[in-house]
Design a protein around this motif. Structure first.
Motif, PDB file in Angstrom:
ATOM      1  N   ALA A  29      12.572  41.908  97.383  1.00  0.00           N
ATOM      2  CA  ALA A  29      11.304  42.244  98.037  1.00  0.00           C
ATOM      3  C   ALA A  29      10.662  41.002  98.652  1.00  0.00           C
ATOM      4  N   PHE A  30      10.740  39.884  97.945  1.00  0.00           N
ATOM      5  CA  PHE A  30      10.172  38.636  98.462  1.00  0.00           C
ATOM      6  C   PHE A  30      10.884  38.230  99.747  1.00  0.00           C
ATOM      7  N   PRO A  75      -2.945  24.064  93.273  1.00  0.00           N
ATOM      8  CA  PRO A  75      -1.620  23.762  93.833  1.00  0.00           C
ATOM      9  C   PRO A  75      -0.506  24.619  93.244  1.00  0.00           C
ATOM     10  N   TYR A  76      -0.383  25.815  93.734  1.00  0.00           N
ATOM     11  CA  TYR A  76       0.700  26.718  93.340  1.00  0.00           C
ATOM     12  C   TYR A  76       1.731  26.762  94.460  1.00  0.00           C
ATOM     13  N   PRO A  77       2.993  27.132  94.163  1.00  0.00           N
ATOM     14  CA  PRO A  77       3.561  27.401  92.845  1.00  0.00           C
ATOM     15  C   PRO A  77       4.022  26.119  92.164  1.00  0.00           C
ATOM     16  N   GLY A  99       0.235  36.787  91.137  1.00  0.00           N
ATOM     17  CA  GLY A  99      -0.071  37.138  92.523  1.00  0.00           C
ATOM     18  C   GLY A  99      -0.413  35.918  93.355  1.00  0.00           C
ATOM     19  N   VAL A 100      -1.267  35.064  92.815  1.00  0.00           N
ATOM     20  CA  VAL A 100      -1.668  33.844  93.519  1.00  0.00           C
ATOM     21  C   VAL A 100      -0.458  32.957  93.788  1.00  0.00           C
ATOM     22  N   ALA A 124       7.283  33.334  89.203  1.00  0.00           N
ATOM     23  CA  ALA A 124       6.750  34.702  89.227  1.00  0.00           C
ATOM     24  C   ALA A 124       7.577  35.620  88.336  1.00  0.00           C
ATOM     25  N   ILE A 125       8.899  35.491  88.396  1.00  0.00           N
ATOM     26  CA  ILE A 125       9.763  36.370  87.601  1.00  0.00           C
ATOM     27  C   ILE A 125       9.684  36.010  86.128  1.00  0.00           C
ATOM     28  N   ALA A 126       9.580  34.716  85.813  1.00  0.00           N
ATOM     29  CA  ALA A 126       9.410  34.321  84.408  1.00  0.00           C
ATOM     30  C   ALA A 126       8.126  34.928  83.849  1.00  0.00           C
TER      31      ALA A 126
END
Length: 427
Positions: A29-30, A75-77, A99-100, A124-126
């Motif tokens: 999806a990403f 400062p993401y990710p 989400g961020v 995100a998956i973790a």
């Protein structure tokens, strides 16, 4: 074995397959959204606007958006090493900012950043897998392993490299626990569990790609020839690649120093990063973007390009990647580094007349070995695009690349490189 334990183990295996499939679907999806955005920004808009300096405009606007986003959220990710370290040490990864972090990972890719997607996706998956594990822990505390398992599945789907995905998170990720209430996975069972998750991830990722399109993937180089000419050139070509790996660390330290000099000004840094990226891209177009689709293009036209341009493109991309990351265009470096090795390898093939795939194997492995400093992991990663017949060449290249010592000032500093986003949020 009583029925309670059988039920819990069956439930755990079902959760493992589900976790893997969830990771694979999230990665797909990403990439699907990323490809839609890239096509709109870099294909549709130029056709409608006709700007002479379109990359410069887009990258400066992108830097402004990225900088403002960082100023608002932090400062993401986080980089891949930080995510992996937290998963190994804590067995979990906090999911409050999924989400961020996901949006932050997508933005620099859309605006042409010379970065890979693996950092944001893995975090995100973790977090998603930790969320699933928290809601299933009443069935047994073994479900805490879902975070590490999901990380493995994510890396396998991102790179379509099962061996790399299996090896990267498993070392030290699960310690034996003598608590009778914990399902202790023997070594063989652990392998089976991870392979089930990887199969679920690749199945979901490739299945969705076959149905709806999308995804990423480097080309497969299959025909390699190793003769007397190639053996003569093995060491020189490897040393050229190793120089690229060494220079990556030099460029990274320079970029870090430049970023530190600018201080806590995320918008200014990101705009400067975009301007530098676009300037490089207007001279050497392949220095922009992650490099995955660019490898497909390069493999079809490299014989029409001068060797010097191929070499300069590879070395320039080794500069733009850490410069992007240090100026706020955060992401991974694996895809760009692989592209750099391939571009430099094509340049070496042009100059030496040696077999092109041989040159790619030797040079790319040396670059990756020099950057990663882990020759075995570099080779496992490169199986996604190079043939098994080139494994010895890749091992030689990766070992030489990682063996060239780094002076103290170029060695990564965990205190600087692994800062938590929450500790760096700006007002």
């Amino acid at each position: 074995m009583d029925s309670h334990k059988i039920r819990n183990r069956a439930l755990f295996l079902a959760a493992v397959v589900f976790t893997g499939a969830l990771a694979g679907a999230f990665v797909w999806a990403f990439f699907f959204l990323m490809n839609i955005g890239l096509n709109f920004i870099w294909k549709t808009l130029p056709e409608k606007t006709g700007f002479a300096f379109f990359p410069l405009v887009v990258c400066i606007v992108g830097g402004l958006v990225i900088g403002l986003y960082e100023k608002r959220f932090g400062p993401y990710p986080e980089d891949l090493n930080s995510v992996m370290k937290k998963v190994k040490e804590n067995g979990r990864y906090e999911y409050s900012d999924i989400g961020v972090s996901s949006v932050a990972a997508l933005l620099p890719l859309l605006f042409g950043g010379s970065i890979g997607p693996e950092a944001g996706l893995t975090g995100a998956i973790a977090g998603l897998c930790t969320w699933v594990g928290d809601r299933m822990k009443r069935f047994g505390s073994d479900f805490k392993n879902l975070t590490s398992i999901g990380t493995s599945a994510a890396l396998s789907a991102i790179f379509t490299a099962p061996l790399f995905g299996f090896a990267a998170p498993i070392y030290g990720s699960c310690e034996d626990n003598q608590d009778d209430d914990v399902l202790v996975l023997p070594k063989t069972s652990k392998i089976v569990v991870y392979l089930c998750a990887i199969a679920g991830a690749l199945g979901a990722f490739m299945g969705l790609g076959a149905l709806f399109g999308g995804g990423m993937g480097l080309p497969r180089f299959t025909d390699i020839s190793i003769g007397a000419v190639e053996l003569v050139w093995l060491l020189p070509i490897t040393l050229v690649g190793a120089a690229g790996g060494w220079l990556y660390h030099l460029f990274d330290r320079f970029s870090l120093g430049f970023s530190t000099l600018l201080g806590d000004r995320p918008v200014v840094k990101a705009v400067i990063g975009g301007a530098v990226l676009a300037s490089c891209g207007m001279v050497l177009p392949f220095t922009m973007f992650a490099g995955e689709s660019q490898v497909h293009t390069l493999s079809g036209i490299w014989m029409t390009m001068p060797a010097l341009v191929l070499l300069l493109t590879g070395f320039a991309k080794l500069f733009t990647t850490p410069f992007c990351i240090r100026t706020g265009w955060r992401g991974g470096h694996f895809f760009p580094v692989i592209f750099s090795g391939i571009s430099i390898g094509y340049g070496c093939a042009m100059l030496t007349g040696a077999d092109p795939v041989f040159c790619l194997c030797a040079c790319t492995a040396a670059v990756c070995g020099g950057v990663m400093r882990q020759p075995l992991m570099a080779v496992l990663l490169l199986f996604l695009c190079f043939p098994v017949k080139g494994v010895v060449v890749m091992l030689v290249g990766a070992i030489i690349g990682s063996a060239i010592p780094l002076p103290g000032f170029l060695k990564p500093d965990p205190e600087i490189d692994n800062l938590k986003p929450s500790s760096l949020k700006t007002d």
